[in-house]
Design a protein around this motif. Structure first.
Motif, PDB file in Angstrom:
ATOM      1  N   LEU A 164       0.694  -1.259  -0.064  1.00  0.00           N
ATOM      2  CA  LEU A 164       0.226   0.068  -0.044  1.00  0.00           C
ATOM      3  C   LEU A 164       0.796   1.057  -0.315  1.00  0.00           C
ATOM      4  O   LEU A 164       1.772   1.223   0.784  1.00  0.00           O
ATOM      5  CB  LEU A 164      -0.838  -0.110   1.234  1.00  0.00           C
ATOM      6  N   SER A 165       0.719   2.041  -1.138  1.00  0.00           N
ATOM      7  CA  SER A 165       1.350   3.454  -1.100  1.00  0.00           C
ATOM      8  C   SER A 165       0.401   4.509  -1.296  1.00  0.00           C
ATOM      9  O   SER A 165      -0.476   4.366  -1.986  1.00  0.00           O
ATOM     10  CB  SER A 165       2.474   3.310  -2.187  1.00  0.00           C
ATOM     11  N   LEU A 166       0.528   5.547  -0.603  1.00  0.00           N
ATOM     12  CA  LEU A 166      -0.277   6.933  -0.633  1.00  0.00           C
ATOM     13  C   LEU A 166       0.376   8.159  -0.037  1.00  0.00           C
ATOM     14  O   LEU A 166       1.298   7.871   0.781  1.00  0.00           O
ATOM     15  CB  LEU A 166      -1.875   6.589  -0.229  1.00  0.00           C
ATOM     16  N   ASP A 167      -0.027   9.237  -0.508  1.00  0.00           N
ATOM     17  CA  ASP A 167       0.483  10.465   0.335  1.00  0.00           C
ATOM     18  C   ASP A 167      -0.844  11.154   0.972  1.00  0.00           C
ATOM     19  O   ASP A 167      -1.969  11.435   0.135  1.00  0.00           O
ATOM     20  CB  ASP A 167       1.168  11.333  -0.779  1.00  0.00           C
ATOM     21  N   ILE A 168      -0.814  11.768   2.263  1.00  0.00           N
ATOM     22  CA  ILE A 168      -1.615  12.453   2.924  1.00  0.00           C
ATOM     23  C   ILE A 168      -1.345  13.805   2.625  1.00  0.00           C
ATOM     24  O   ILE A 168      -0.209  14.398   3.227  1.00  0.00           O
ATOM     25  CB  ILE A 168      -2.042  12.152   4.246  1.00  0.00           C
ATOM     26  N   PRO A 169      -1.967  14.617   1.638  1.00  0.00           N
ATOM     27  CA  PRO A 169      -1.641  16.273   1.503  1.00  0.00           C
ATOM     28  C   PRO A 169      -1.722  16.948   2.624  1.00  0.00           C
ATOM     29  O   PRO A 169      -2.914  17.065   3.266  1.00  0.00           O
ATOM     30  CB  PRO A 169      -2.238  16.476   0.343  1.00  0.00           C
ATOM     31  N   THR A 170      -0.932  17.862   2.992  1.00  0.00           N
ATOM     32  CA  THR A 170      -1.133  18.820   4.051  1.00  0.00           C
ATOM     33  C   THR A 170      -2.278  19.904   3.652  1.00  0.00           C
ATOM     34  O   THR A 170      -2.409  20.469   2.689  1.00  0.00           O
ATOM     35  CB  THR A 170       0.393  19.505   4.139  1.00  0.00           C
ATOM     36  N   GLY A 171      -2.844  20.035   5.058  1.00  0.00           N
ATOM     37  CA  GLY A 171      -3.902  21.085   5.170  1.00  0.00           C
ATOM     38  C   GLY A 171      -5.147  20.814   4.282  1.00  0.00           C
ATOM     39  O   GLY A 171      -5.919  21.755   4.202  1.00  0.00           O
ATOM     40  N   LYS A 172      -5.360  19.548   3.986  1.00  0.00           N
ATOM     41  CA  LYS A 172      -6.374  19.230   3.197  1.00  0.00           C
ATOM     42  C   LYS A 172      -7.350  18.160   3.786  1.00  0.00           C
ATOM     43  O   LYS A 172      -6.711  17.568   4.872  1.00  0.00           O
ATOM     44  CB  LYS A 172      -6.065  18.852   1.740  1.00  0.00           C
ATOM     45  N   ILE A 173      -8.455  17.810   3.451  1.00  0.00           N
ATOM     46  CA  ILE A 173      -9.173  16.787   3.790  1.00  0.00           C
ATOM     47  C   ILE A 173      -8.994  15.795   2.763  1.00  0.00           C
ATOM     48  O   ILE A 173      -9.583  15.818   1.859  1.00  0.00           O
ATOM     49  CB  ILE A 173     -10.713  17.038   4.154  1.00  0.00           C
ATOM     50  N   THR A 174      -8.476  14.384   3.164  1.00  0.00           N
ATOM     51  CA  THR A 174      -8.459  13.491   2.361  1.00  0.00           C
ATOM     52  C   THR A 174      -9.094  12.207   2.903  1.00  0.00           C
ATOM     53  O   THR A 174      -9.339  12.144   4.215  1.00  0.00           O
ATOM     54  CB  THR A 174      -6.937  12.873   2.331  1.00  0.00           C
ATOM     55  N   ALA A 175      -9.795  11.749   1.935  1.00  0.00           N
ATOM     56  CA  ALA A 175     -11.075  10.441   2.351  1.00  0.00           C
ATOM     57  C   ALA A 175     -10.357   9.271   2.082  1.00  0.00           C
ATOM     58  O   ALA A 175      -9.613   8.926   0.939  1.00  0.00           O
ATOM     59  CB  ALA A 175     -12.209  10.773   1.818  1.00  0.00           C
ATOM     60  N   PHE A 197      -9.509   5.160  -3.217  1.00  0.00           N
ATOM     61  CA  PHE A 197     -10.233   3.954  -3.210  1.00  0.00           C
ATOM     62  C   PHE A 197      -9.700   2.852  -2.997  1.00  0.00           C
ATOM     63  O   PHE A 197      -8.664   2.431  -3.500  1.00  0.00           O
ATOM     64  CB  PHE A 197     -11.178   3.834  -4.467  1.00  0.00           C
ATOM     65  N   MET A 198      -9.767   2.196  -1.689  1.00  0.00           N
ATOM     66  CA  MET A 198      -9.183   0.882  -1.203  1.00  0.00           C
ATOM     67  C   MET A 198      -9.955  -0.303  -1.558  1.00  0.00           C
ATOM     68  O   MET A 198     -11.114  -0.533  -1.293  1.00  0.00           O
ATOM     69  CB  MET A 198      -8.886   1.412   0.050  1.00  0.00           C
ATOM     70  N   GLU A 199      -9.138  -1.314  -1.994  1.00  0.00           N
ATOM     71  CA  GLU A 199      -9.840  -2.667  -2.139  1.00  0.00           C
ATOM     72  C   GLU A 199      -8.965  -3.749  -1.576  1.00  0.00           C
ATOM     73  O   GLU A 199      -7.692  -3.692  -1.999  1.00  0.00           O
ATOM     74  CB  GLU A 199     -10.233  -2.859  -3.630  1.00  0.00           C
ATOM     75  N   LEU A 200      -9.173  -4.682  -0.606  1.00  0.00           N
ATOM     76  CA  LEU A 200      -8.290  -5.620  -0.248  1.00  0.00           C
ATOM     77  C   LEU A 200      -6.861  -5.353  -0.009  1.00  0.00           C
ATOM     78  O   LEU A 200      -5.772  -5.888  -0.317  1.00  0.00           O
ATOM     79  CB  LEU A 200      -8.291  -6.837  -1.389  1.00  0.00           C
ATOM     80  N   GLY A 201      -6.800  -4.135   0.940  1.00  0.00           N
ATOM     81  CA  GLY A 201      -5.582  -3.524   1.275  1.00  0.00           C
ATOM     82  C   GLY A 201      -4.693  -2.910   0.438  1.00  0.00           C
ATOM     83  O   GLY A 201      -3.599  -2.429   0.536  1.00  0.00           O
ATOM     84  N   ARG A 202      -5.075  -2.596  -0.913  1.00  0.00           N
ATOM     85  CA  ARG A 202      -4.505  -1.860  -1.717  1.00  0.00           C
ATOM     86  C   ARG A 202      -5.356  -0.550  -2.368  1.00  0.00           C
ATOM     87  O   ARG A 202      -6.411  -0.510  -2.005  1.00  0.00           O
ATOM     88  CB  ARG A 202      -4.450  -2.621  -3.160  1.00  0.00           C
ATOM     89  N   VAL A 203      -4.598   0.419  -2.650  1.00  0.00           N
ATOM     90  CA  VAL A 203      -5.155   1.432  -3.330  1.00  0.00           C
ATOM     91  C   VAL A 203      -5.361   1.439  -4.790  1.00  0.00           C
ATOM     92  O   VAL A 203      -4.398   1.046  -5.606  1.00  0.00           O
ATOM     93  CB  VAL A 203      -4.515   2.995  -3.303  1.00  0.00           C
ATOM     94  N   THR A 204      -6.606   1.162  -5.331  1.00  0.00           N
ATOM     95  CA  THR A 204      -6.925   0.694  -6.592  1.00  0.00           C
ATOM     96  C   THR A 204      -7.128   2.065  -7.432  1.00  0.00           C
ATOM     97  O   THR A 204      -7.442   2.002  -8.547  1.00  0.00           O
ATOM     98  CB  THR A 204      -8.093  -0.067  -6.644  1.00  0.00           C
ATOM     99  N   ALA A 205      -7.625   3.022  -6.613  1.00  0.00           N
ATOM    100  CA  ALA A 205      -7.939   4.359  -7.619  1.00  0.00           C
ATOM    101  C   ALA A 205      -7.789   5.510  -6.894  1.00  0.00           C
ATOM    102  O   ALA A 205      -7.731   5.347  -5.439  1.00  0.00           O
ATOM    103  CB  ALA A 205      -9.468   4.396  -8.106  1.00  0.00           C
ATOM    104  N   GLN A 206      -7.556   6.679  -7.260  1.00  0.00           N
ATOM    105  CA  GLN A 206      -7.461   8.052  -6.572  1.00  0.00           C
ATOM    106  C   GLN A 206      -7.891   9.164  -7.355  1.00  0.00           C
ATOM    107  O   GLN A 206      -7.881   9.086  -8.485  1.00  0.00           O
ATOM    108  CB  GLN A 206      -6.128   8.314  -5.915  1.00  0.00           C
ATOM    109  N   GLY A 207      -8.355  10.138  -6.730  1.00  0.00           N
ATOM    110  CA  GLY A 207      -8.798  11.396  -7.520  1.00  0.00           C
ATOM    111  C   GLY A 207      -9.903  12.117  -6.651  1.00  0.00           C
ATOM    112  O   GLY A 207     -10.240  11.845  -5.503  1.00  0.00           O
TER     113      GLY A 207
END
Lengths: 302, 571
Positions: free
Chosen positions: B341-352, B542-552
């Motif tokens: 699993l890899s992702l970034d949480i951007p600063t100062g924003k709301i990420t879901a 968007f996460m499925e089975l422990g992975r990020v499968t989409a983002q936007g």
């Protein structure tokens, strides 16, 4: 160190280990199925021994009848403790029932042991129970056992085999394992866990009572006798894993008996019974410090 | 005269046992450590005293201090495994310690074997020899009052508040940055020191150090006094001790029982009493009661002229990315909670984080905050690797979380819940409690003012004095948000903040999350409501089975029919 006595020590260890195995299976059933920290196990154990000894000595009951009576009363005491004390506390406290049940169990054990002493052992320290003569029997390879030890071992092996087979292959065993695995799901398929709990307490207390009566036949019934049995049962159950198959618990009990007996080669005889507590302490300390993980040992227990 | 000595002898015993009982009550009642090892530590103190008085001839007071110290050191050693074991294992460990200690001492010839160390010189304090029970009373009174006040000070202070939070929910306490292991270690050692002191007093009073003074039965007796008197109640400990100690002489005098029979009837009495108390009054004769903190309005106004505007975050070198997660893997048996699993949480924003149940969203929070250790991968914050850090260390790197099931401390007020989250509290040092009480008091006032301010920020200022357990579920969520904000963390991980609430309460909660972002917090939110996510989140994974499968953006994700089907089960 005299290694020539090693075979005799191993044999003595197996005899003792068979009783440990029965106690361990009984406690593992209680802990694994019901989750109760049953400190009053020591009381039902002692009660069985005293009922057998007193009924034979004072009430004129034949020894075999006294043995059966002791086993039944022990089982009944376990059943009543679960039904009248633990269950109401568990119903009220739910997940937080560990402390209330432990404290109540402790109270029952303390009150019961002293009541037994007040009733039956006020003047003498213990009450003897003459089940079988303590006559020595010569075995091959120069080994010896008493007749009582031979009968006791046969009875314990029968109890172990019965327990292992019942839990593994019968419908009753399937129900018990079902409740142990998931009481809610067991309930959903029509099993009543509360009845299984009561049955487990009856059978386990009766089995421990059997061990107690043989212990009384060897050494007399004494009020504090349940304490060692309680801790031995805890050690076996926790080392083997309280949710482990009965066969594994039995093997751990036998192994522990041999270890304790053989430790007599190095440890003074008055301290060999401490080996059990030492093992428990070391195991828990290693578990708590994370050393088991570092050593690559998978933690056992509940 | 003889009658007086008879009763005073029992009073002496009660005073000694009070030291055992109050120290055990701190462990059982305030920290939730079910120790059954009082007699073992009493034995250590008692034998230390007896050995040195016989062989060195040291005076009483220095020896009492030495016994306390030796007990504390022994406690420190035992505390190491104790602090990581669950309740039943702690009982077993301490019980086996009690049995081992007595048996080992009884086997050592240098310690007098079964008979113990006998022939101790008569105790002498300030030139006065203590002969009769009445001679002991003033000295025992001094020591007992001192030990009780020490326990009282620890229990009814910011330190005690922290201990009670650990007792109620250790995971939640650690998530607020509390060093739970250290607190348990320290308090266990201190209480073992006091228990050893009680053991030494018992030896002084009896003039002998024998194994029979420190059997498992003694531990059980002490445990019974705690339970009957009241868990987490120091006055209860005093009442419980007096009640159980004086049963024996009362039975002797009123029912004319022999001392031997009375000694048997007493345990029957307290054994049955334990069962009855647990069944009908589980809190004990005197229930747990603590003085709750209130914020001083003057302090609150002084701390924040604009109550709804929280302070700026100090010392945060903001970059574009608040948290970088790279190649994180975690398996539970055959189930992969995080799969490269890899992702970034951007600063100062709301990420879901969105996705179906079992996608690994809450597990990701557990992995990032150190509640669960990953099998491999990295979590980096401002160049610092967070993998391997404990939850309380992660908080100090500016990441706090809320829990799906809220996890407030029910026996603390809303204000106290939030106060716990404050950093740098002088009252959370056991030494500061005794050597800098003024600093502790001032610090606590400031914490209360800051906590009140955060409660007002989340809209719960009026409920500051209400026990958190009595608040509605939505209000408990507000408390948990205030608590997370009060940690001074600038990244907040919110696990399903709207679950279990609806209507206007849900709207208020959404507004609150927006205000968190508006005051500079980076928010990462796990939420099932797509409407809520659409309104709040600027970016979603968007996460499925422990992975990020989409983002936007959420809108973009909802335009993908595959994701809609994966999430809702329909296309």
């Amino acid at each position: 160190m005299d290694l020539s006595i090693l075979p005799q020590l191993v044999l003595n260890g197996l005899v003792m280990g068979a009783t440990f195995a029965v106690l361990g299976i009984a406690m593992a059933l209680i802990l694994g199925v019901t989750g109760r920290f049953h400190f009053a196990f020591s009381l039902t154990y002692t009660l069985s021994a005293f009922i057998a000894a007193v009924s034979a000595a004072e009430w004129g009951v034949p020894v075999v009848g006294a043995l059966v009576l002791g086993v039944l009363v022990g089982g009944l005491a376990g059943l009543l403790i679960e039904w009248l004390v633990y269950k109401p506390l568990a119903d009220r406290s739910g997940q937080a029932a560990l402390l209330p049940i432990f404290v109540s169990s402790l109270g029952i054990a303390i009150a019961g042991q002293n009541l037994i002493q007040l009733m039956w052992a006020r003047d003498s320290v213990s009450v003897p129970f003459n089940l079988i003569e303590l006559q020595q029997v010569e075995l091959p390879m120069g080994l010896t056992l008493t007749r009582l030890e031979i009968v006791q071992t046969v009875v314990m092996i029968v109890a172990i085999v019965a327990g292992v087979l019942t839990l593994r292959y019968t419908r009753i065993g399937q129900i018990v394992r079902g409740v142990r695995g998931n009481p809610m799901m067991a309930k959903a398929v029509g099993i009543r866990p509360e009845l299984v709990f009561i049955a487990v307490f009856f059978v386990s207390s009766a089995a421990a009572g059997l061990v107690a009566i043989f212990s009384a036949a060897r050494l007399s019934a004494a009020p504090p006798m349940g304490q060692d049995a309680l801790f031995t049962s805890f050690v076996v159950a926790f080392l083997a894993g309280t949710r482990s198959p009965a066969l594994r618990v039995a093997l751990v009990g036998l192994g522990l008996g041999v270890v304790q007996s053989v430790s007599g080669l190095w440890v003074p005889s008055n301290l060999t019974n401490l080996v059990v507590f030492g093992l428990l302490f070391a195991y828990l300390a290693l578990r708590g410090t994370g050393a088991l993980r570092i050593l690559g040992v998978r933690p056992l227990g509940a | 005269m003889q009658q007086t000595q008879f009763w005073v002898g029992y009073l002496d015993q009660a005073l000694i046992y009070m030291v055992f009982v109050v120290s055990l009550n701190i462990l059982v009642g305030y920290v939730g450590i079910f120790s059954v090892g009082s007699a073992a530590f009493g034995l250590i103190g008692g034998y230390t005293f007896a050995y040195f008085t016989l062989n060195m001839g040291w005076p009483v007071i220095p020896l009492l201090m030495l016994s306390t110290l030796v007990g504390a050191v022994a406690g420190l050693v035992v505390a190491w495994p104790v602090m990581r074991l669950s309740g039943e294992y702690v009982m077993l460990l301490t019980m086996s310690l009690s049995i081992l200690a007595v048996s080992v001492v009884a086997a050592i010839a240098a310690l007098g074997s079964q008979q113990g160390l006998v022939g101790l010189p008569l105790p002498e304090i300030l030139g006065k020899t203590l002969l009769k029970p009445t001679d002991f009373v003033p000295w025992l009174l001094i020591v007992t009052v001192w030990a009780t006040l020490t326990c009282w000070r620890i229990g009814e202070s910011p330190y005690g508040r922290m201990l009670r939070s650990i007792r109620d929910d250790e995971t939640a306490a650690a998530s607020l940055g509390k060093k739970t292991d250290r607190a348990k270690l320290v308090v266990f050692a201190v209480m073992c020191g006091l228990t050893a002191l009680a053991g030494a007093l018992l030896v002084v009073f009896n003039g002998i150090a024998a194994p029979s003074l420190f059997t498992l039965d003694q531990t059980m007796l002490i445990f019974a006094m705690v339970i009957v008197g009241g868990i987490a109640s120091i006055p209860g400990s005093i009442v419980g001790t007096l009640l159980i100690i004086f049963v024996e002489p009362v039975l002797q005098k009123t029912l004319h029982l022999s001392p031997e029979v009375a000694a048997l009837v007493r345990p029957i009495f307290f054994g049955l009493l334990l069962v009855v108390v647990m069944r009908f009054r589980p809190q004990g004769l005197i229930r747990e009661r603590h003085r709750h903190v209130k914020a001083d309005p003057v302090e609150v106004a002084k701390a924040s002229p604009t109550p709804v505007q929280p302070p700026p975050i100090v010392g945060d070198e903001r970059g574009d990315v608040a948290i970088e997660v790279r190649n994180l893997c975690k398996s539970f048996g055959g189930v992969k909670a995080a799969d490269d699993l890899s992702l970034d949480i951007p600063t100062g924003k709301i990420t879901a984080l969105v996705g179906p149940n079992g996608a690994g969203k809450s597990s990701l929070f557990n992995l990032v905050t150190g509640a669960v250790a990953p099998d491999s991968g990295s979590v980096v914050r401002h160049g610092v690797q967070l993998v391997g850090l404990r939850p309380e260390q992660v908080v100090r790197h500016g990441i706090a979380r809320s829990f799906q099931d809220v996890r407030v401390f029910p026996n603390l007020t809303a204000l106290e819940n939030v106060m716990l989250a404050g950093r740098h509290q002088a009252g959370e040092s056991i030494t500061a409690l005794f050597i800098a009480p003024g600093k502790v008091r001032r610090g606590d006032r400031e914490q209360a003012a800051a906590a009140q301010r955060w409660l007002e920020f989340v809209g719960l200022g009026a409920e500051a004095a209400t026990l958190a357990g009595s608040l509605s579920f939505a209000q408990q969520k507000q408390v948990s948000f205030a608590r997370a904000l009060a940690t001074e963390a600038d990244v907040l991980l919110l696990d399903e903040p709207l679950s279990g609430i609806e209507g206007s309460a849900a709207d208020e909660m959404i507004g609150l999350v927006e205000r968190m972002r508006d005051v500079g917090r980076t928010v990462c939110i796990v939420e099932h409501s797509i409407q809520t996510i659409s309104r709040l989140a600027e970016w979603a994974y968007f996460m499925e089975l422990g992975r990020v499968t989409a983002q936007g953006t959420v809108t973009a994700l909802l335009e993908d029919p595959r994701l809609v089907e994966a999430y809702f089960g329909v296309s």
